[in-house]
Design a protein around this motif. Structure first.
Motif, mmCIF file in Angstrom:
data_model
loop_
_atom_site.group_PDB
_atom_site.id
_atom_site.type_symbol
_atom_site.label_atom_id
_atom_site.label_comp_id
_atom_site.label_asym_id
_atom_site.label_seq_id
_atom_site.Cartn_x
_atom_site.Cartn_y
_atom_site.Cartn_z
ATOM 1 N N GLY A 226 0.812 -1.210 0.000
ATOM 2 C CA GLY A 226 0.000 0.000 0.000
ATOM 3 C C GLY A 226 0.845 1.259 0.000
ATOM 4 N N PHE A 227 1.927 1.263 0.793
ATOM 5 C CA PHE A 227 2.823 2.422 0.847
ATOM 6 C C PHE A 227 3.445 2.693 -0.520
ATOM 7 C CE2 PHE A 227 7.318 3.765 1.372
ATOM 8 C CZ PHE A 227 7.092 5.061 1.816
ATOM 9 N N MET A 228 3.921 1.639 -1.180
ATOM 10 C CA MET A 228 4.555 1.818 -2.481
ATOM 11 C C MET A 228 3.548 2.256 -3.536
ATOM 12 S SD MET A 228 7.159 -1.422 -2.365
ATOM 13 C CE MET A 228 7.926 -1.017 -3.925
ATOM 14 N N LEU A 229 2.338 1.716 -3.464
ATOM 15 C CA LEU A 229 1.279 2.163 -4.370
ATOM 16 C C LEU A 229 0.975 3.643 -4.181
ATOM 17 C CD1 LEU A 229 -1.342 -0.754 -4.226
ATOM 18 C CD2 LEU A 229 -0.107 0.007 -6.258
ATOM 19 N N LEU A 230 0.863 4.061 -2.921
ATOM 20 C CA LEU A 230 0.509 5.451 -2.625
ATOM 21 C C LEU A 230 1.598 6.417 -3.069
ATOM 22 C CD1 LEU A 230 -1.614 7.302 -1.374
ATOM 23 C CD2 LEU A 230 -0.456 7.027 0.837
ATOM 24 N N VAL A 231 2.866 6.078 -2.797
ATOM 25 C CA VAL A 231 3.968 6.949 -3.222
ATOM 26 C C VAL A 231 4.010 7.042 -4.748
ATOM 27 C CG1 VAL A 231 6.484 7.203 -3.298
ATOM 28 C CG2 VAL A 231 5.356 6.581 -1.158
ATOM 29 N N GLY A 232 3.862 5.892 -5.417
ATOM 30 C CA GLY A 232 3.836 5.908 -6.878
ATOM 31 C C GLY A 232 2.686 6.752 -7.404
ATOM 32 N N HIS A 233 1.528 6.630 -6.777
ATOM 33 C CA HIS A 233 0.353 7.403 -7.185
ATOM 34 C C HIS A 233 0.592 8.902 -7.004
ATOM 35 C CE1 HIS A 233 -3.638 9.102 -7.313
ATOM 36 N NE2 HIS A 233 -3.643 9.337 -6.023
ATOM 37 N N ILE A 234 1.161 9.296 -5.871
ATOM 38 C CA ILE A 234 1.419 10.717 -5.615
ATOM 39 C C ILE A 234 2.425 11.270 -6.623
ATOM 40 C CG2 ILE A 234 2.426 12.332 -3.952
ATOM 41 C CD1 ILE A 234 1.251 10.567 -1.721
ATOM 42 N N ALA A 235 3.482 10.493 -6.906
ATOM 43 C CA ALA A 235 4.502 10.940 -7.861
ATOM 44 C C ALA A 235 3.926 11.056 -9.270
ATOM 45 C CB ALA A 235 5.681 9.976 -7.846
#
Length: 349
Positions: A226-235
């Protein structure tokens, strides 16, 4: 401490199995989440919760029934007749996915390293064969190395994004999609990836006796995904809409971070392809060996040989043909996992 160490191994293997080339490239994040705008953050939370919950249930069920391969799990979910049919279908799709991953490895060599496509295939096949001779231990070892580097790269992307213009755009983006399409997307994403992850998570869960370690490992794995998905989404959101034109969106972001970050990213793309490849070949070898008492090395060579033939078709063609079909079939599998989880909840201590 022993439980925590085991849980971390499970979590790293879980993350490495889920986070494949499509994730690392940014294409999956863009397709399943970012294009839905600000609401995507909520759908990422839903996906992470499903990964944590159903990943634990899958491994615990594999432990409960003493599963030797993902076919045993499918028979428990679908019954003997349909379970075998689903497993045959999975075997074909996993063979296709190994071809996709191998083709992706060749593409990394040809597009980023100025080397031959066939050389990339040969190097990857040799490394895969040598590692898989060590069994599950090799998969755990590879993910223990690759996933922390991937998490560090994710932190680097997050640091860069917070300092760049448009860092809060993920809170403002709008979309024109229907609620049905929006909320179906994280379910499709979770179903597809969890179904493929059976190849590793089922034998992993069956060999671990500590239920607490399984639950904690799945929880940490879900949080990490979830953390990696969220960071990728924000970027990606910070670079919308232009970034959506890139074939490899995260590659465009990596170029903004400098030459060193680009090389780290190339390493990660290849590593994610490789971890998915060895996971699928391992799961396939277990299923085939349950039917035919062939030597393990011969089975691995046979599967890699079929993958090599499929890889000659090309990365893009295989990806666009196989993945959509398998994604919708996986929804049925996800529904049965949720149903089985709900029915067994009162029996689980």
């Amino acid at each position: 401490m022993r439980r925590l160490g085991l849980a971390l191994q499970i979590a790293l293997t879980y993350i490495g199995t889920i986070v494949g080339a499509g994730f690392a490239s940014g294409r999956e994040i863009l397709q399943f989440f970012t294009r839905f705008g600000a609401v995507a953050a909520l759908t990422i939370v839903l996906a992470a919760a499903l990964f944590a919950w159903l990943g634990a249930k899958m491994m615990l069920l594999a432990r409960e029934i003493g599963a030797q391969s993902y076919e045993d799990l499918n028979m428990a979910l679908f019954g003997p007749r349909f379970g075998k049919l689903v497993s045959y279908f999975m075997m074909l799709v996993l063979l296709g996915v190994t071809g996709v991953m191998l083709a992706g490895a060749g593409s990394v060599f040809s597009e980023h390293l100025n080397a031959s496509y066939q050389l990339g295939l040969a190097v990857t096949l040799l490394a895969c064969f040598l590692l898989l001779r060590k069994g599950m231990h090799a998969i755990l070892l590879v993910n223990t190395v690759v996933v922390p580097i991937m998490l560090l790269f994710t932190l680097l992307v997050m640091w860069h994004t917070t300092r760049a213009p448009g860092a809060d755009r993920w809170l403002e983006l709008t979309n024109d999609y229907s609620p049905w399409t929006l909320w179906l997307s994280p379910l499709l994403y979770t179903a597809f990836n969890l179904t493929l992850a059976q190849a590793v998570l089922v034998p992993l869960g069956a060999r671990i006796q500590d239920r607490g370690a399984i639950r904690l490992g799945a929880l940490l794995g879900g949080i990490g995904i979830g953390f990696m998905l969220l960071v990728g989404h924000i970027a990606l959101s910070a670079n919308m809409p232009g970034i959506s034109q890139f074939a490899i969106p995260m590659g465009g972001i990596a170029r903004q971070l400098g030459m060193v970050a680009q090389w780290i990213y190339i390493f990660l793309i290849y590593s994610e392809i490789f971890t998915t490849l060895i996971a699928d070949v391992y799961g396939l070898s277990l299923q085939v060996r349950s039917r035919f008492n062939w030597p393990r090395d011969l089975l691995i060579l046979a599967i890699l040989g079929v993958s090599f033939l499929l890889s000659q078709i090309g990365f893009g063609t295989l990806l666009s043909t196989l993945y959509p079909i398998f994604g919708f079939v996986s929804l049925g599998w996800l529904a049965l996992m949720i149903r089985r989880s709900a029915r067994s909840r009162h029996r689980t201590p």
